[in-house]
Scaffold this motif. Sequence first.
Motif, mmCIF file in Angstrom:
data_model
loop_
_atom_site.group_PDB
_atom_site.id
_atom_site.type_symbol
_atom_site.label_atom_id
_atom_site.label_comp_id
_atom_site.label_asym_id
_atom_site.label_seq_id
_atom_site.Cartn_x
_atom_site.Cartn_y
_atom_site.Cartn_z
ATOM 1 N N GLY A 11 15.578 -23.535 13.989
ATOM 2 C CA GLY A 11 16.534 -24.532 13.524
ATOM 3 C C GLY A 11 16.202 -25.916 14.060
ATOM 4 N N ARG A 12 16.578 -26.943 13.304
ATOM 5 C CA ARG A 12 16.173 -28.316 13.645
ATOM 6 C C ARG A 12 16.706 -28.774 14.999
ATOM 7 N NH1 ARG A 12 19.797 -32.345 12.454
ATOM 8 N NH2 ARG A 12 18.116 -33.760 11.919
ATOM 9 N N ARG A 13 17.748 -28.148 15.501
ATOM 10 C CA ARG A 13 18.290 -28.527 16.805
ATOM 11 C C ARG A 13 17.752 -27.654 17.941
ATOM 12 N NH1 ARG A 13 22.780 -29.567 13.395
ATOM 13 N NH2 ARG A 13 23.507 -31.726 13.533
ATOM 14 N N SER A 14 16.809 -26.783 17.614
ATOM 15 C CA SER A 14 16.256 -25.907 18.634
ATOM 16 C C SER A 14 15.427 -26.693 19.643
ATOM 17 C CB SER A 14 15.370 -24.830 17.989
ATOM 18 O OG SER A 14 16.113 -24.032 17.113
ATOM 19 N N ARG A 15 15.294 -26.117 20.798
ATOM 20 C CA ARG A 15 14.461 -26.719 21.830
ATOM 21 C C ARG A 15 13.003 -26.714 21.393
ATOM 22 N NH1 ARG A 15 12.993 -23.781 27.528
ATOM 23 N NH2 ARG A 15 11.295 -25.196 28.100
ATOM 24 N N GLU A 16 12.292 -27.809 21.663
ATOM 25 C CA GLU A 16 10.864 -27.878 21.372
ATOM 26 C C GLU A 16 10.076 -27.379 22.568
ATOM 27 O OE1 GLU A 16 8.919 -30.925 19.147
ATOM 28 O OE2 GLU A 16 10.822 -31.919 18.705
ATOM 29 N N PHE A 17 9.112 -26.490 22.308
ATOM 30 C CA PHE A 17 8.231 -25.995 23.355
ATOM 31 C C PHE A 17 6.887 -26.709 23.239
ATOM 32 C CE2 PHE A 17 11.098 -22.466 22.320
ATOM 33 C CZ PHE A 17 11.592 -22.142 23.576
ATOM 34 N N PRO A 18 6.438 -27.398 24.278
ATOM 35 C CA PRO A 18 5.142 -28.090 24.195
ATOM 36 C C PRO A 18 3.995 -27.097 24.118
ATOM 37 C CG PRO A 18 6.058 -28.258 26.407
ATOM 38 C CD PRO A 18 7.114 -27.637 25.559
ATOM 39 N N PRO A 19 2.862 -27.491 23.534
ATOM 40 C CA PRO A 19 1.689 -26.612 23.484
ATOM 41 C C PRO A 19 1.308 -26.122 24.882
ATOM 42 C CG PRO A 19 1.347 -28.500 22.067
ATOM 43 C CD PRO A 19 2.621 -28.760 22.825
ATOM 44 N N GLY A 20 0.927 -24.850 24.941
ATOM 45 C CA GLY A 20 0.567 -24.239 26.213
ATOM 46 C C GLY A 20 1.698 -23.467 26.865
ATOM 47 N N THR A 21 2.934 -23.615 26.344
ATOM 48 C CA THR A 21 4.078 -22.904 26.923
ATOM 49 C C THR A 21 3.991 -21.411 26.601
ATOM 50 O OG1 THR A 21 5.464 -24.867 26.582
ATOM 51 C CG2 THR A 21 6.596 -22.794 27.048
ATOM 52 N N ARG A 22 4.146 -20.575 27.633
ATOM 53 C CA ARG A 22 4.218 -19.131 27.417
ATOM 54 C C ARG A 22 5.631 -18.769 26.989
ATOM 55 N NH1 ARG A 22 -0.307 -16.651 26.623
ATOM 56 N NH2 ARG A 22 0.676 -14.689 27.256
ATOM 57 N N VAL A 23 5.772 -18.120 25.834
ATOM 58 C CA VAL A 23 7.096 -17.764 25.319
ATOM 59 C C VAL A 23 7.085 -16.326 24.818
ATOM 60 C CG1 VAL A 23 7.750 -20.127 24.666
ATOM 61 C CG2 VAL A 23 6.538 -18.676 23.016
ATOM 62 N N PHE A 24 8.281 -15.766 24.698
ATOM 63 C CA PHE A 24 8.448 -14.430 24.130
ATOM 64 C C PHE A 24 8.991 -14.569 22.711
ATOM 65 C CE2 PHE A 24 8.672 -13.842 28.712
ATOM 66 C CZ PHE A 24 7.828 -12.753 28.907
ATOM 67 N N ALA A 25 8.284 -13.969 21.755
ATOM 68 C CA ALA A 25 8.717 -13.953 20.352
ATOM 69 C C ALA A 25 9.476 -12.660 20.110
ATOM 70 C CB ALA A 25 7.518 -14.051 19.426
ATOM 71 N N ALA A 26 10.751 -12.774 19.737
ATOM 72 C CA ALA A 26 11.614 -11.604 19.606
ATOM 73 C C ALA A 26 12.156 -11.485 18.185
ATOM 74 C CB ALA A 26 12.766 -11.699 20.605
ATOM 75 N N PHE A 27 12.328 -10.234 17.732
ATOM 76 C CA PHE A 27 12.895 -9.977 16.409
ATOM 77 C C PHE A 27 13.369 -8.541 16.364
ATOM 78 C CE2 PHE A 27 8.314 -9.757 16.530
ATOM 79 C CZ PHE A 27 8.004 -8.510 16.032
ATOM 80 N N SER A 28 14.322 -8.259 15.489
ATOM 81 C CA SER A 28 14.879 -6.906 15.383
ATOM 82 C C SER A 28 14.044 -6.047 14.448
ATOM 83 C CB SER A 28 16.317 -6.977 14.880
ATOM 84 O OG SER A 28 16.317 -7.326 13.497
ATOM 85 N N ALA A 29 14.317 -4.750 14.432
ATOM 86 C CA ALA A 29 13.621 -3.842 13.521
ATOM 87 C C ALA A 29 13.917 -4.212 12.064
ATOM 88 C CB ALA A 29 14.025 -2.397 13.792
ATOM 89 N N GLY A 30 15.140 -4.667 11.795
ATOM 90 C CA GLY A 30 15.498 -5.037 10.427
ATOM 91 C C GLY A 30 14.897 -6.344 9.973
ATOM 92 N N ASP A 31 14.304 -7.106 10.893
ATOM 93 C CA ASP A 31 13.710 -8.396 10.550
ATOM 94 C C ASP A 31 12.245 -8.285 10.181
ATOM 95 O OD1 ASP A 31 16.020 -9.851 10.858
ATOM 96 O OD2 ASP A 31 15.690 -10.233 13.000
ATOM 97 N N CYS A 32 11.694 -7.068 10.201
ATOM 98 C CA CYS A 32 10.292 -6.895 9.782
ATOM 99 C C CYS A 32 10.194 -5.673 8.886
ATOM 100 C CB CYS A 32 9.358 -6.805 10.984
ATOM 101 S SG CYS A 32 9.794 -5.567 12.217
ATOM 102 N N ARG A 33 9.074 -5.553 8.182
ATOM 103 C CA ARG A 33 8.868 -4.454 7.259
ATOM 104 C C ARG A 33 7.466 -3.879 7.437
ATOM 105 N NH1 ARG A 33 13.435 -4.486 6.589
ATOM 106 N NH2 ARG A 33 14.730 -4.124 4.774
ATOM 107 N N VAL A 34 7.384 -2.540 7.450
ATOM 108 C CA VAL A 34 6.090 -1.868 7.438
ATOM 109 C C VAL A 34 5.633 -1.775 5.994
ATOM 110 C CG1 VAL A 34 4.869 0.288 7.884
ATOM 111 C CG2 VAL A 34 6.603 -0.517 9.497
ATOM 112 N N ILE A 35 4.400 -2.240 5.729
ATOM 113 C CA ILE A 35 3.857 -2.225 4.372
ATOM 114 C C ILE A 35 2.525 -1.474 4.402
ATOM 115 C CG2 ILE A 35 2.957 -3.634 2.478
ATOM 116 C CD1 ILE A 35 4.818 -5.851 3.400
ATOM 117 N N ALA A 36 2.386 -0.475 3.550
ATOM 118 C CA ALA A 36 1.111 0.238 3.437
ATOM 119 C C ALA A 36 0.068 -0.687 2.830
ATOM 120 C CB ALA A 36 1.281 1.486 2.580
ATOM 121 N N PRO A 37 -1.171 -0.661 3.327
ATOM 122 C CA PRO A 37 -2.201 -1.563 2.776
ATOM 123 C C PRO A 37 -2.605 -1.161 1.362
ATOM 124 C CG PRO A 37 -3.161 -0.069 4.382
ATOM 125 C CD PRO A 37 -1.679 0.165 4.417
#
Length: 355
Positions: A329-355
Amino acid sequence: MAEFIRFDRITKFYGPLCVVENLDLSIDKGEFVSLLGPSGSGKTTLLMMLAGFEQPTSGNILLDGTAINAVPTHRRDMGVVFQSYALFPHMSVGDNIAFPLQMRGIAKAEIGARVKRALDMVQLSALVDRRPSQLSGGQQQRVALARALVFEPRVVLMDEPLGALDKQLREQMQLDIRDLHRRLGLTIVFVTHDQSEALTMSDRVAVFNKGKIEQIGTPRQVYDEPATRFVAEFIGETNLVEGVVEAVQGAEATVRLASGAQIVSALSGTVASGQPVFLSIRPERVDLSETRGDARNVLETEVTDSVYQGDHLRVQLQNATHPLIAKLGRRSREFPPGTRVFAAFSAGDCRVIAP
């Protein structure tokens, strides 16, 4: 709603080239269906066959239960709107709209009332005496739409009708056409290569690729639950990450990535343990934090770039094996390049797709 239009095993060849292959599609009365896909995917050819400008090599097209393959274009009772508008330059707006009524032998007294009603629908009554050259692109498109609606067709067909308009006008016309569809209960078949346009306007979207429909569903279904890699990549933006299925638990699967991380994801289709797959994760579903938190799926990453794009921040990330994109979101905190961060998401936010 009941099935109104049906494409039954439609195949179309141009010489040795197959542009539509054994295609089945049903459209309900009053439904707005978009045929979405890249150039050459077969969507316009299918529309032209429905209009009667092209004939299928094999298969049948049915309207309200009756095959119409042999019915000429002018007897199919369909209004067609093209990207080029195809207005008669020497005629006024009113005469352009009256033309299909005159061709159908409608009484002169009734033509005036119908033209006025059509102009009111597209909010152009004040311009009835102008020539097309005196109108803006958006006004010309409204006239073309009024001409397609004036004889009260059973179906309205639109082939990239907004492609020549600027962004702001195109977005306004999308809403106007959607409103007309709802007010009048029109059956609309709409061809576009613009994913945003299809998602905005449609009851259902049929995603075309190489003469076939890869997936058909509501805008929410094709965006949130892509059935194939092509659909995931073509509609919007996604992170595609390779992995191997470790276990399947009902409607979810556990996937091990090359980095060793385990991700629990919702399924699109059927997969088996040990199968190589892709994970599709929409960038706007990814949350970033400098602490691990308690989300179900967490990947340790590093910020490589962050770009402010008005309504959101686009953050590029890299972990041990693959890049990721997050949209914050546009009001989110900006992380400068080089910052170590954790990317989080729920099971419902991704999909397994067969190739």
